[in-house]
Scaffold this motif. Sequence first.
Motif, short mmCIF file in Angstrom:
data_model
loop_
_atom_site.label_atom_id
_atom_site.label_comp_id
_atom_site.label_asym_id
_atom_site.label_seq_id
_atom_site.Cartn_x
_atom_site.Cartn_y
_atom_site.Cartn_z
N PRO A 73 0.80 -1.23 0.00
CA PRO A 73 0.00 0.00 0.00
C PRO A 73 0.83 1.28 0.00
CG PRO A 73 -0.12 -1.11 2.13
CD PRO A 73 0.53 -2.07 1.19
N ALA A 74 2.06 1.23 0.54
CA ALA A 74 2.91 2.44 0.56
C ALA A 74 3.20 2.93 -0.85
CB ALA A 74 4.21 2.16 1.30
N SER A 75 3.27 2.01 -1.81
CA SER A 75 3.51 2.38 -3.21
C SER A 75 2.21 2.33 -4.03
CB SER A 75 4.54 1.45 -3.85
OG SER A 75 4.00 0.14 -3.97
N ARG A 76 1.08 2.27 -3.31
CA ARG A 76 -0.24 2.17 -3.95
C ARG A 76 -0.33 0.91 -4.82
NH1 ARG A 76 -3.15 7.06 -4.67
NH2 ARG A 76 -3.22 6.84 -6.92
N ASN A 77 0.31 -0.14 -4.34
CA ASN A 77 0.29 -1.43 -5.03
C ASN A 77 0.69 -1.33 -6.50
OD1 ASN A 77 -0.62 -2.75 -2.66
ND2 ASN A 77 -2.73 -2.18 -3.12
N ALA A 78 1.66 -0.44 -6.76
CA ALA A 78 2.20 -0.33 -8.11
C ALA A 78 2.90 -1.63 -8.48
CB ALA A 78 3.17 0.84 -8.18
N PHE A 79 3.09 -1.84 -9.78
CA PHE A 79 3.67 -3.10 -10.25
C PHE A 79 5.18 -3.12 -10.04
CE2 PHE A 79 -0.26 -4.44 -11.48
CZ PHE A 79 -0.33 -5.41 -12.46
N SER A 80 5.59 -3.18 -8.78
CA SER A 80 7.01 -3.35 -8.46
C SER A 80 7.45 -4.73 -8.90
CB SER A 80 7.22 -3.20 -6.95
OG SER A 80 6.57 -4.27 -6.27
N GLN A 81 8.76 -4.96 -8.87
CA GLN A 81 9.24 -6.29 -9.22
C GLN A 81 8.72 -7.34 -8.25
OE1 GLN A 81 11.01 -6.91 -12.15
NE2 GLN A 81 10.34 -8.97 -11.60
N ASP A 82 8.59 -6.96 -6.96
CA ASP A 82 8.07 -7.90 -5.97
C ASP A 82 6.62 -8.27 -6.26
OD1 ASP A 82 10.45 -8.09 -4.61
OD2 ASP A 82 9.90 -6.63 -3.06
N ILE A 83 5.81 -7.28 -6.65
CA ILE A 83 4.42 -7.59 -6.98
C ILE A 83 4.35 -8.42 -8.26
CG2 ILE A 83 2.35 -6.50 -7.97
CD1 ILE A 83 2.17 -4.76 -5.59
N ARG A 84 5.16 -8.07 -9.24
CA ARG A 84 5.20 -8.90 -10.47
C ARG A 84 5.56 -10.34 -10.14
NH1 ARG A 84 7.05 -6.46 -15.73
NH2 ARG A 84 6.37 -4.28 -15.77
N ASP A 85 6.60 -10.52 -9.30
CA ASP A 85 7.03 -11.87 -8.95
C ASP A 85 5.95 -12.59 -8.15
OD1 ASP A 85 9.43 -11.35 -10.18
OD2 ASP A 85 10.56 -11.02 -8.32
N GLY A 86 5.28 -11.86 -7.25
CA GLY A 86 4.23 -12.48 -6.45
C GLY A 86 3.04 -12.92 -7.29
N LEU A 87 2.66 -12.10 -8.25
CA LEU A 87 1.56 -12.47 -9.14
C LEU A 87 1.96 -13.64 -10.05
CD1 LEU A 87 0.19 -8.94 -10.05
CD2 LEU A 87 -1.03 -10.72 -8.78
N ARG A 88 3.20 -13.62 -10.49
CA ARG A 88 3.72 -14.74 -11.30
C ARG A 88 3.63 -16.04 -10.50
NH1 ARG A 88 9.75 -14.52 -11.28
NH2 ARG A 88 9.26 -15.46 -9.26
N ASP A 89 4.08 -16.01 -9.25
CA ASP A 89 4.07 -17.20 -8.41
C ASP A 89 2.64 -17.66 -8.11
OD1 ASP A 89 6.81 -17.03 -8.41
OD2 ASP A 89 6.96 -16.23 -6.38
N ALA A 90 1.74 -16.69 -7.89
CA ALA A 90 0.35 -17.03 -7.61
C ALA A 90 -0.29 -17.70 -8.81
CB ALA A 90 -0.43 -15.78 -7.21
N ALA A 91 -0.05 -17.15 -10.00
CA ALA A 91 -0.62 -17.73 -11.22
C ALA A 91 -0.11 -19.16 -11.42
CB ALA A 91 -0.28 -16.87 -12.42
N ALA A 92 1.18 -19.35 -11.18
CA ALA A 92 1.77 -20.69 -11.36
C ALA A 92 1.19 -21.67 -10.35
CB ALA A 92 3.29 -20.61 -11.21
N ALA A 93 1.00 -21.22 -9.09
CA ALA A 93 0.50 -22.11 -8.05
C ALA A 93 -0.95 -22.51 -8.28
CB ALA A 93 0.64 -21.43 -6.68
#
Length: 265
Positions: free
Chosen positions: A21-41
């Motif tokens: 939320p501090a970055s307004r959930n912008a597509f940081s590398q961590d969010i990209r990686d987290g969404l990638r991992d979620a999609a794979a799982a």
Amino acid sequence: MSDAVKVTRDGDVALIELNEPASRNAFSQDIRDGLRDAAAALTGDATLRAVVLTGTGGVFSAGGDLKAMLRRHKSGEEYSHDTAKARMEALHDWFKQFCALPVPVIAAVDGPAYGAGFGLAMCADIVIASERAEFGASFAKVGAVPDCNLMWSLPRIIGLQKARELFYTARVVGATEAQALGICMEVLPPEAVLPRALEIAGMMQETSQLAFSLTKELTGRALQSDAETMLKLEAEAQAQCLTSEYHINAIGRFTEKKPPKFNFS
């Protein structure tokens, strides 16, 4: 799984929360990686029946991480045409997995859904928005084109002329207009949005995964296929469903006057 993207399960329903939320959930590398991992799982998970996608801190997602982009340019790091294209293709890999999930995906949008965040919301089958939700295809403001499949999804949802207007002007659409355009299905107070999305998801826990996956696949192809093709696809899909164990059990329950497993009332 990255802390930037929280994935929790309630039975057969997965809740995915963008959690920076501090970055307004912008597509940081961590969010990209987290969404990638979620999609794979979640891909191939036979127990999954529905997915709810939301953001924390009163923001769905502000879209691209512009501060990180600026740091990359200022650092002198090589960022060529090929590098930029490779980054987009890596994003597309997991994004396509989300779009192809064979279960209903419900987006609970509270606050801004801008740029790539708008695209992420539009990959959902159902969008529930808060009264303070905002949708913006803000790419033109920074000299970019719409991404995250938005050039495919938005014209199909609101029509080509209106989609172009939003792309060209980059203006923000509030919740009331978004509902009128068909971007979201319902508009609710902020505190009611996630519970409503989870309620809808919970209604689908005793469903036929086969029937839902085929319905999602075929309706996704409907606007680019002719009627004859759709009839052939429908016949094949229905043949699979009518010979499935779920269907046989369901009609047995009906004839025995037992309540159906799947009750969306």
